[in-house]
Design an enzyme around this catalytic site. Sequence first.
Site, short mmCIF file in Angstrom:
data_model
loop_
_atom_site.label_atom_id
_atom_site.label_comp_id
_atom_site.label_asym_id
_atom_site.label_seq_id
_atom_site.Cartn_x
_atom_site.Cartn_y
_atom_site.Cartn_z
N SER A 1 -4.69 -23.68 -20.99
CA SER A 1 -3.72 -24.76 -21.13
C SER A 1 -3.06 -25.25 -19.86
O SER A 1 -2.32 -26.24 -19.90
CB SER A 1 -2.62 -24.35 -22.11
OG SER A 1 -3.07 -24.53 -23.41
N LYS B 1 7.92 -27.22 -19.11
CA LYS B 1 7.21 -27.22 -20.39
C LYS B 1 8.16 -26.75 -21.48
O LYS B 1 8.95 -25.81 -21.26
CB LYS B 1 5.97 -26.32 -20.31
CG LYS B 1 5.09 -26.36 -21.56
CD LYS B 1 3.82 -25.52 -21.41
CE LYS B 1 2.93 -25.59 -22.64
NZ LYS B 1 1.69 -24.80 -22.52
N SER C 1 -2.70 -27.17 -23.73
CA SER C 1 -1.50 -27.57 -24.42
C SER C 1 -0.43 -28.15 -23.49
O SER C 1 0.50 -28.80 -23.96
CB SER C 1 -0.90 -26.38 -25.16
OG SER C 1 -0.50 -25.36 -24.25
N1 GLN Z 1 -6.82 -24.58 -26.13
C1 GLN Z 1 -6.55 -23.18 -26.29
C2 GLN Z 1 -5.98 -22.91 -27.64
O1 GLN Z 1 -5.79 -23.83 -28.37
C3 GLN Z 1 -5.69 -22.68 -25.18
C4 GLN Z 1 -4.26 -22.88 -25.41
C5 GLN Z 1 -3.42 -22.32 -24.32
O2 GLN Z 1 -3.92 -21.92 -23.27
N2 GLN Z 1 -2.13 -22.24 -24.57
O3 GLN Z 1 -5.73 -21.78 -28.01
#
Ligand code: GLN
Length: 492
Positions: free
Chosen positions: A183, A78, A159
């Site tokens: 995410s 990532k 994400s």
């Molecule tokens: N969707 C969540 C956010 O936008 C989680 C993001 C994540 O876990 N990095 O904050």
Amino acid sequence: MSDLLSLSMSDARKKLNAKDVSAVELTEAYIGAVEASRHLNAFVVETPEKAMDMAKASDARIAKGEHGAMEGLPIGMKDLFCTEGVQTTAGSKILKGFVPTYESTVSQNLWNAGAVMLGKMNMDEFAMGSSNLTSHYGAVENPWKASDGSNYKLVPGGSSGGSSAAVAARAVIAATGTDTGGSIRQPASFTGIVGFKPTYGRCSRWGIVAFASSLDQAGPMTRTVRDAALMLGSMAGHDPKDSTSADVAVPDFEAALTGDIRGMKVGIPKEYRLDGMPGEIESLWQQGIDWLKDAGAEIVDLSLPHTEHALPAYYIVAPAEASSNLARYDGVRYGLRVDGEDLNDMYRNTRAEGFGAEVQRRVLIGTYVLSAGYYDAYYLKAQKVRTQIANDFKAAWESCDLLLAPTAPNAAFGWDEQQTDPLQMYLNDVFTTPASLAGLPAISVPAGLSSKGLPLGLQLIGRPFDEETVLRAAGVMETAAGFSAKPDFMAG
Ligand code: GLN
């Protein structure tokens, strides 16, 4: 498609160790797959030359009988993990051209175990999002298509959407993800793969671009539960460079996959049964309950009374920490600089041009909830809610070993859906944020298909540092679900 690409990591490892296939052959097959899947936009940077060098080094070690746990396995990283000499952007324009002079601990651990890097995976900007539509480097496409023949492009979740799309499309054998509020788990659910967020502190955060430091945690995104166990074993470990990294031994996670969950107590939290939840999510959840019961687990109905406050608390705590963490992107130290009339003007111009709309929204929310006059009303209150949520889980562990819930309230949605209303997007995280706020290990296992033929995951949440129980039950659920290791879109 080459047969090599259909192998799980644990099967590929057997072939590599038996010298049936070389790391170079496997890596060449994946480099071809990376090229063939470019339309998905899953990579920000491809590193084929580096991959070949690493594969050759792996073959040399295998020849000497010195293989590490991930020897010769080509993975995606990532783009939130700093990689020495390889651009790291966190999906943001503001970090375009940033080439770290150091390696994150987790990625270093993986290279030390012999893994091969295929490239850096696309992601929502600064890991903020549930769709991978917010990346400066473009949206990522989910390799799955709805079965209604509509052929529209679906999001891979976020994400860690580049990671999930590439694992599902067989463009990498596995990938790293990070999970702050879901995410790893939500994109795993959207693409029919396994995603495991370990206990907060299990993996070092050192060298991972920070979003919300009290929540961020790295974990594996893989095709099978066994692969998740294998990869987590290589990623995890105490790191003196991260003061929140836990000084606990890393067990042999694969050894936990005994297939025996007789007598295990599985809690079903009633608050996760939301009003208006689609019937297919509800029935999948019931299916999961039946699978675990059939395997000898005892089902315990229980309550986590503060669950409904998790999402709003998360969307205060996470932006608050983000607004502080992102203050460092000032045009001086990293990446982009947009000149101005004076220093303040340069800051303003750089941040206005360097950050996308969602990141700016989070910085504004975070700054607001931390500001004098609002701190007590929002930030402090959210922290108190966070403690209550953690206490709910602590109380639950008195009557169960594990919790079962859906991963997400819906299957993958279209690129054009849910874009206009940020709150609608935040609802994707309704089932994942509680375990994040409490720092608990939680896995998403592919469990079935939606009415449109799209993958749906079920989530198992465990006690702190009890990844083994989570993995054991996940393995049983994976077998019961019989979710094809070769999804429909790969037919032929
Ligand atoms: N969707 C969540 C956010 O936008 C989680 C993001 C994540 O876990 N990095 O904050």
